[in-house]
Write a protein that holds these residues in place. Structure first.
Motif, PDB file in Angstrom:
ATOM      1  N   HIS A  43      53.446  29.122  26.845  1.00  0.00           N
ATOM      2  CA  HIS A  43      54.109  28.492  27.987  1.00  0.00           C
ATOM      3  C   HIS A  43      53.806  26.994  28.079  1.00  0.00           C
ATOM      4  O   HIS A  43      54.320  26.328  28.972  1.00  0.00           O
ATOM      5  N   ARG A  46      49.533  24.709  31.296  1.00  0.00           N
ATOM      6  CA  ARG A  46      49.708  24.895  32.734  1.00  0.00           C
ATOM      7  C   ARG A  46      48.812  23.974  33.546  1.00  0.00           C
ATOM      8  O   ARG A  46      49.144  23.613  34.682  1.00  0.00           O
ATOM      9  N   GLU A  49      50.557  20.906  35.018  1.00  0.00           N
ATOM     10  CA  GLU A  49      51.692  21.029  35.937  1.00  0.00           C
ATOM     11  C   GLU A  49      51.552  20.194  37.211  1.00  0.00           C
ATOM     12  O   GLU A  49      52.555  19.679  37.718  1.00  0.00           O
ATOM     13  N   GLY A  74      56.787  20.998  29.196  1.00  0.00           N
ATOM     14  CA  GLY A  74      56.785  21.030  30.658  1.00  0.00           C
ATOM     15  C   GLY A  74      57.415  19.788  31.256  1.00  0.00           C
ATOM     16  O   GLY A  74      58.083  19.004  30.574  1.00  0.00           O
TER      17      GLY A  74
END
Length: 282
Positions: A43, A46, A49, A74
């Motif tokens: 992903h 994180r 973020e 991201g």
């Protein structure tokens, strides 16, 4: 809108402290994140973020590019970009990219084996410089003054355990003095000339070299603009050797040390970096 900045590095040095202090004075939030223990999965990252910008200042010449590539999935802006870092961290790709664009680089030979090493030595004139494809801070950069010394040094390289470490560059010896030019965005913000520390032949901003303020010639400025055209806007320390009234690009540092340039030029480089981030259109 006030920006938030993640500073990615395995340690906080002088440069990182300067950026943190200047960003705080401008009302921006910063947080240091140890890039050596940064969780990364399919992903992305994180932990980034909550931040608008991730300032990649990895001291590792492999980790920086991998982190920038992972973070680019991201919404956090990676500074510098993965593509720019990957060009900077591999000295061969740096030279190929710039040479194709007509930007001067040192004459070099790529070496994989003792045979190719000997062929390169025969083709070049001593002294020559031997350096790894990956690496920085002047580590494993060796001045070879004759064939006997060259063979002895390669004995050491050949005993290294991995072909990744055995691949290296032989290139012409340019000069003891070098220039470091700091680019922020697309602008040249500061420059200084470095001389070798006592007892050393290498001039390097990370090796305690002496430094003086430097005024760049129009031809050198043109070379710098050409470099930025190839790798894109960002924060770079471009190391150059003088040739006539122009310059030959030796390295591009994607997480540059700038203490020596700040002291030599009087320019507050951390202020330039923070103002660039503040003005970024996210």
């Amino acid at each position: 809108m006030t920006k938030s900045i993640a500073i990615l590095s395995d340690r906080v040095g002088w440069e990182e402290r300067q950026i943190v202090d200047r960003a705080a004075a401008m009302g921006m939030r910063t947080e240091w994140i140890n890039d050596a223990s940064l969780p990364i999965d399919q992903h992305g990252i994180r932990a980034l973020e909550p931040f608008d910008v991730a300032l990649v200042r990895s001291k590792s010449y492999v980790r920086g590019g991998l982190i920038a590539a992972s973070g680019s999935t991201g919404n956090t802006r990676m500074l510098n970009t993965a593509s720019a870092i990957q060009i900077c961290e591999n000295k061969l790709i740096t030279r190929q990219t710039l040479s194709r664009a007509g930007i001067p680089v040192p004459e070099y030979r790529l070496v994989f084996s003792r045979e190719s090493f000997r062929e390169a030595v025969e083709a070049m004139r001593f002294p020559v410089v031997m350096k790894p494809i990956y690496g920085g801070l002047g580590k494993r950069v060796t001045l070879l003054t004759d064939k006997r010394t060259a063979e002895s040094v390669f004995d050491y390289v050949a005993d290294l355990g991995h072909g990744f470490e055995q691949a290296c560059l032989l290139e012409e010896y340019m000069s003891e003095n070098s220039w470091r030019v700091l680019v922020v965005g697309t602008r040249i913000v500061a420059a200084a000339e470095f001389q070798p520390a006592p007892g050393d032949w290498r001039s390097n901003a990370a090796l305690g070299s002496g430094h003086n303020e430097l005024e760049l010639t129009p031809k050198v400025q043109q070379v710098i603009r050409g470099v930025v055209d190839q790798i894109g806007p960002g924060i770079y320390g471009i190391d150059i050797f003088r040739r006539g009234d122009g310059g030959v690009v030796n390295e591009i540092n994607h997480a540059p040390g700038f203490r020596g340039v700040t002291e030599g030029s009087g320019v507050d480089v951390s202020d330039e970096i923070c103002r660039y981030i503040e003005g970024m259109d996210l």
